[in-house]
Motif scaffolding. Structure first.
Motif, PDB file in Angstrom:
ATOM      1  N   LYS A  74       0.848  -1.212   0.000  1.00 10.22           N
ATOM      2  CA  LYS A  74       0.000   0.000   0.000  1.00 10.22           C
ATOM      3  C   LYS A  74       0.880   1.259   0.000  1.00 10.22           C
ATOM      4  N   ILE A  75       2.026   1.201   0.709  1.00 11.22           N
ATOM      5  CA  ILE A  75       2.954   2.344   0.693  1.00 11.22           C
ATOM      6  C   ILE A  75       3.550   2.496  -0.705  1.00 11.22           C
ATOM      7  N   ILE A  76       3.930   1.389  -1.334  1.00 12.02           N
ATOM      8  CA  ILE A  76       4.476   1.455  -2.700  1.00 12.02           C
ATOM      9  C   ILE A  76       3.461   2.097  -3.643  1.00 12.02           C
ATOM     10  N   GLU A  84      -1.063   4.394  -1.408  1.00 11.95           N
ATOM     11  CA  GLU A  84      -2.421   4.346  -0.866  1.00 11.95           C
ATOM     12  C   GLU A  84      -2.445   4.768   0.596  1.00 11.95           C
ATOM     13  N   ILE A  85      -1.307   4.598   1.289  1.00 13.23           N
ATOM     14  CA  ILE A  85      -1.179   5.143   2.639  1.00 13.23           C
ATOM     15  C   ILE A  85       0.118   5.952   2.693  1.00 13.23           C
ATOM     16  N   PRO A  86       0.151   6.967   3.545  1.00 11.19           N
ATOM     17  CA  PRO A  86       1.322   7.854   3.561  1.00 11.19           C
ATOM     18  C   PRO A  86       2.533   7.200   4.226  1.00 11.19           C
ATOM     19  N   ARG A 136      10.826   5.951   6.448  1.00 14.28           N
ATOM     20  CA  ARG A 136      11.085   5.901   7.888  1.00 14.28           C
ATOM     21  C   ARG A 136      10.093   4.963   8.575  1.00 14.28           C
ATOM     22  N   ASP A 137      10.636   4.173   9.508  1.00 13.58           N
ATOM     23  CA  ASP A 137       9.789   3.276  10.297  1.00 13.58           C
ATOM     24  C   ASP A 137       8.828   4.100  11.157  1.00 13.58           C
ATOM     25  N   ILE A 138       7.588   3.628  11.241  1.00 12.69           N
ATOM     26  CA  ILE A 138       6.559   4.353  11.992  1.00 12.69           C
ATOM     27  C   ILE A 138       6.818   4.286  13.503  1.00 12.69           C
ATOM     28  N   ASN A 139       7.600   3.301  13.936  1.00 14.55           N
ATOM     29  CA  ASN A 139       7.898   3.102  15.356  1.00 14.55           C
ATOM     30  C   ASN A 139       9.417   2.967  15.523  1.00 14.55           C
ATOM     31  N   PRO A 140      10.136   4.076  15.367  1.00 14.73           N
ATOM     32  CA  PRO A 140      11.603   4.001  15.278  1.00 14.73           C
ATOM     33  C   PRO A 140      12.260   3.479  16.549  1.00 14.73           C
ATOM     34  N   VAL A 159      15.162   3.376   9.120  1.00 13.50           N
ATOM     35  CA  VAL A 159      14.589   3.401   7.774  1.00 13.50           C
ATOM     36  C   VAL A 159      14.421   1.963   7.297  1.00 13.50           C
ATOM     37  N   LEU A 160      13.316   1.713   6.599  1.00 15.50           N
ATOM     38  CA  LEU A 160      13.044   0.393   6.026  1.00 15.50           C
ATOM     39  C   LEU A 160      13.272   0.436   4.523  1.00 15.50           C
ATOM     40  N   PHE A 161      14.075  -0.494   4.026  1.00 18.22           N
ATOM     41  CA  PHE A 161      14.339  -0.626   2.589  1.00 18.22           C
ATOM     42  C   PHE A 161      13.596  -1.852   2.096  1.00 18.22           C
ATOM     43  N   ILE A 213      17.484  -7.970   8.778  1.00 19.39           N
ATOM     44  CA  ILE A 213      16.290  -8.529   8.124  1.00 19.39           C
ATOM     45  C   ILE A 213      15.738  -9.596   9.057  1.00 19.39           C
ATOM     46  N   ASN A 214      14.572  -9.353   9.621  1.00 21.40           N
ATOM     47  CA  ASN A 214      13.930 -10.336  10.488  1.00 21.40           C
ATOM     48  C   ASN A 214      13.197 -11.370   9.641  1.00 21.40           C
ATOM     49  N   CYS A 215      13.222 -12.623  10.106  1.00 23.53           N
ATOM     50  CA  CYS A 215      12.542 -13.685   9.357  1.00 23.53           C
ATOM     51  C   CYS A 215      11.624 -14.497  10.267  1.00 23.53           C
ATOM     52  N   GLY A 243      12.322 -14.601  14.483  1.00 22.35           N
ATOM     53  CA  GLY A 243      13.145 -13.465  14.072  1.00 22.35           C
ATOM     54  C   GLY A 243      12.487 -12.130  14.350  1.00 22.35           C
ATOM     55  N   GLY A 244      11.205 -12.168  14.725  1.00 26.39           N
ATOM     56  CA  GLY A 244      10.497 -10.929  15.041  1.00 26.39           C
ATOM     57  C   GLY A 244       9.849 -10.265  13.841  1.00 26.39           C
ATOM     58  N   GLN A 245       9.652 -11.033  12.760  1.00 25.51           N
ATOM     59  CA  GLN A 245       9.037 -10.438  11.565  1.00 25.51           C
ATOM     60  C   GLN A 245       7.532 -10.273  11.768  1.00 25.51           C
ATOM     61  N   THR A 246       7.044  -9.065  11.469  1.00 27.18           N
ATOM     62  CA  THR A 246       5.612  -8.791  11.610  1.00 27.18           C
ATOM     63  C   THR A 246       4.961  -8.397  10.296  1.00 27.18           C
ATOM     64  N   VAL A 247       5.757  -7.917   9.354  1.00 29.36           N
ATOM     65  CA  VAL A 247       5.219  -7.559   8.031  1.00 29.36           C
ATOM     66  C   VAL A 247       5.854  -8.508   7.013  1.00 29.36           C
ATOM     67  N   PHE A 248       4.998  -9.235   6.290  1.00 24.46           N
ATOM     68  CA  PHE A 248       5.496 -10.308   5.428  1.00 24.46           C
ATOM     69  C   PHE A 248       5.687  -9.830   3.985  1.00 24.46           C
ATOM     70  N   ILE A 256       9.492  -8.721   2.477  1.00 22.30           N
ATOM     71  CA  ILE A 256      10.903  -8.590   2.883  1.00 22.30           C
ATOM     72  C   ILE A 256      11.292  -7.120   3.036  1.00 22.30           C
ATOM     73  N   HIS A 257      11.981  -6.820   4.124  1.00 22.93           N
ATOM     74  CA  HIS A 257      12.445  -5.449   4.338  1.00 22.93           C
ATOM     75  C   HIS A 257      13.719  -5.469   5.159  1.00 22.93           C
ATOM     76  N   LEU A 258      14.593  -4.534   4.850  1.00 24.14           N
ATOM     77  CA  LEU A 258      15.863  -4.355   5.556  1.00 24.14           C
ATOM     78  C   LEU A 258      15.736  -3.144   6.469  1.00 24.14           C
ATOM     79  N   HIS A 259      15.942  -3.363   7.766  1.00 28.38           N
ATOM     80  CA  HIS A 259      15.972  -2.245   8.708  1.00 28.38           C
ATOM     81  C   HIS A 259      17.362  -1.614   8.665  1.00 28.38           C
ATOM     82  N   LEU A 260      17.411  -0.304   8.599  1.00 29.37           N
ATOM     83  CA  LEU A 260      18.658   0.448   8.766  1.00 29.37           C
ATOM     84  C   LEU A 260      18.508   1.272  10.042  1.00 29.37           C
TER      85      LEU A 260
END
Ligand code: 5GP
Length: 114
Positions: A8-10, A13-15, A29-33, A39-41, A86-88, A92-97, A99-103
């Motif tokens: 939806k971000i891509i 559809e959502i900011p 930027r992550d909504i909960n830094p 930053v999420l890539f 990258i959480n898996c 691994g603590g992944q909540t959004v399925f 793939i994303h790289l946290h910086l």
């Protein structure tokens, strides 16, 4: 795979606070830094987890790393340091399925992680 909030971000559809974009990668930027810089890539073509990758996807996932390092240099904190994660799946603590790289940067990060 099912649609996620990141698709939806891509599609705008959502900011999101987008900080980088190219043909293959979007970063925002992550909504909960968890650090002053968080930053999420994400790849624009979604795959759910690292487990869905084969060797043919080396460039697909490598682009996230290269984009993150370039961003760190551009923003001036590359020399001081940062962390990429990258959480898996569940443990691994992944909540959004999608793939994303946290910086993470801007403070001294602990090891081992929690
Ligand atoms: P995970 O736990 O899957 O590795 O990371 C998902 C990340 O996405 C979390 O750090 C969470 O704060 C972030 N996140 C979840 N929903 C949104 C959203 O709608 N917008 C943004 N910018 N980040 C989100």
């Amino acid at each position: 795979m099912t649609d996620t909030i990141f698709n939806k971000i891509i599609r705008r559809e959502i900011p999101a606070d987008i900080v980088y974009e190219d043909e293959h990668v979007l970063a925002f930027r992550d909504i909960n830094p968890q650090a002053p810089v968080h930053v999420l890539f994400i790849p624009k073509v979604a795959k759910a987890t690292l487990n869905d990758l084969s060797m043919d996807d080396a460039e697909y996932v490598g682009r996230l790393m290269v984009a993150a390092a370039s961003y760190a240099k551009q923003e001036g904190f590359a020399e001081k340091g940062y962390r990429t994660v990258i959480n898996c799946n569940h443990d691994g603590g992944q909540t959004v399925f999608h793939i994303h790289l946290h910086l993470l940067a801007g403070r001294s990060l602990h090891w081992p992680p929690g």
